[in-house]
Design an enzyme around this catalytic site. Structure first.
Site, short mmCIF file in Angstrom:
data_model
loop_
_atom_site.label_atom_id
_atom_site.label_comp_id
_atom_site.label_asym_id
_atom_site.label_seq_id
_atom_site.Cartn_x
_atom_site.Cartn_y
_atom_site.Cartn_z
N GLY A 177 -30.15 8.73 -2.45
CA GLY A 177 -29.90 8.86 -0.89
C GLY A 177 -30.70 10.33 -0.35
N LYS A 178 -31.10 11.27 -1.22
CA LYS A 178 -31.22 12.49 -0.70
C LYS A 178 -32.66 12.90 -0.50
CE LYS A 178 -26.90 13.69 -0.85
NZ LYS A 178 -26.26 12.22 -1.24
N THR A 179 -33.09 13.99 0.19
CA THR A 179 -34.33 14.44 0.74
C THR A 179 -35.14 13.97 -0.33
OG1 THR A 179 -33.20 16.14 1.89
CG2 THR A 179 -35.58 15.89 1.92
#
Ligand SMILES: Cc1ncc(COP(=O)(O)O)c(C=O)c1O
Length: 380
Positions: A177-179
């Site tokens: 879910g991260k950048t």
């Protein structure tokens, strides 16, 4: 949530090379490159790649020597991992409220510091920085190390610098879910050479990687654990890093489209952002004081398939009010948590976070922003 949106042939090619060259086993070539390039991007002297963001926080606390009987201060709005890392090293989490920035309420910080406080973990939630200058000033006064949980704000800035180099240690996540994502993965950055060496040793069963000896005869000074990452993860990470500037740029365009629409609505507030911070803009968060209206808006959003990001759809995993299992040892009950976090509840329950997708056509974002605005306007 952009990293996973941009997975394409470049990551596939980088991973295939590992198979083609039979370099699947841990040999560190790509891991070292990922660390070097990440440190350069952030502007930090040292970066140590690990298996997850949760592991990064735990390693940081372990290497600071934090143990049973110590206290670590963090904030009520975070992912549960921050608290898990604290309790997993045996320490006691001291959790303080968030304010209208949805990050640590700095006004509460100093009064929670005791002789037992051994670290402060501000969390830069959903792309926005905690008040780093104020937090670091207080920490310095009491000589307490600050470990940023920057798992959710890679790409944000603090003044001219990247957010994450203002404190002693910063921890990062590359989960899905991260950048940027490596599937699973994490990083710890610091300018302190001694600490960076401890992080390396702890992630690798205490191995010092002493150049005088083969690995089987390697030296050690601490015991560690296996929190290593893999060449596959690092290969993906190197490719994702190349896309980070694009992600930041594209986030911002879409954020501004939402912002323009939302600012036209009376009684609606956007999340407060600290002055020195340029946020990641991977979501836009607004609030309305009237809780009933927020509830009605949420029902309508759901009918129109407009999704939210953690607030409120996964709030139970991001708000300490729900974690009586973590506070069992401290004998803090569910009811006490409700009371303790009334202030955080006030802000979180009235907020809605709308995710931003970097591959979405700008026309589509404009349409969604107008639709969102219509829904809100029909209730306020
Ligand atoms: C604020 C925060 N801290 C820590 C973590 C843990 O990271 P990981 O999933 O890589 O263990 C996350 C991930 O969701 C997070 O959002």
């Amino acid at each position: 949530m952009p990293g996973y949106e941009l997975i394409n042939n470049s990551e596939k090619k980088a991973v295939n090379e590992i198979f083609d060259n039979k370099e699947l086993f841990y040999n560190g070539k790509r891991v070292k490159k990922f660390e070097k390039e990440f440190a350069r991007y952030i502007g930090s002297k040292y970066a140590v790649a690990v298996s997850s963001g949760t592991a990064a926080i735990k390693i940081a606390l372990k290497c600071l020597g934090i143990k049973a009987g110590d206290e670590v201060i963090t904030q009520s709005f975070t992912f549960i991992a921050t608290l898990e890392a604290i309790v997993d090293v045996g320490a006691t989490p001291i959790v303080i409220n968030v304010d209208d920035s949805l990050n640590m309420d700095v006004k509460e910080l100093e009064k929670h510091i005791t002789k037992k406080t051994k670290a402060i973990i501000p969390v830069h939630m959903l792309g926005v920085a905690a008040e780093m200058s104020k937090i670091n000033k207080i920490a310095k006064k009491f000589k307490i190390p600050v470990v940023d949980d920057n798992c959710e704000a890679l790409g944000a800035k603090w003044g001219k610098d990247k957010l994450g180099i203002q404190s002693d240690i910063c921890t990062w996540s590359f989960d899905n879910g991260k950048t940027i994502t490596t599937g699973e993965g994490g990083m710890i950055t610091t300018n302190n050479k001694d600490l960076s060496m401890l992080f390396r040793e702890y992630r690798d069963h205490g191995h010092q990687n002493n150049p005088k000896f083969p690995r089987g005869r390697d030296t050690h000074r601490i015991y560690g654990f296996n929190f290593r990452t893999t060449e596959i993860n690092a290969a993906i990470g190197i490719e994702q890093l190349k896309k980070l500037n694009f992600i930041v740029r594209e986030n911002k365009k879409r954020y501004n489209i939402y912002k323009k629409e939302l600012l036209k609505i009376k009684h609606l507030k956007l999340r407060r952002i600290p002055k020195a911070n340029i946020p990641l803009c991977d979501c836009i968060i607004f609030s309305i004081d009237d809780l009933n209206k927020i509830k009605k808006i949420l029902i309508e959003l759901s009918k129109k398939n407009i999704i939210t990001k953690n607030v409120p759809d996964a709030i139970e995993w991001h708000f300490a009010k729900y974690w009586d299992h973590i506070f069992k040892e401290q004998k803090i009950s569910k009811q006490q948590l409700e009371t303790k976090f009334l202030k955080s509840s006030y802000y979180l329950e009235r907020s809605i976070a709308i995710p931003i997708f970097v591959k979405e056509e700008l026309k589509q974002t404009t349409k969604k922003a107008r639709e969102l605005s219509q829904i809100i306007k029909s209730f306020v």
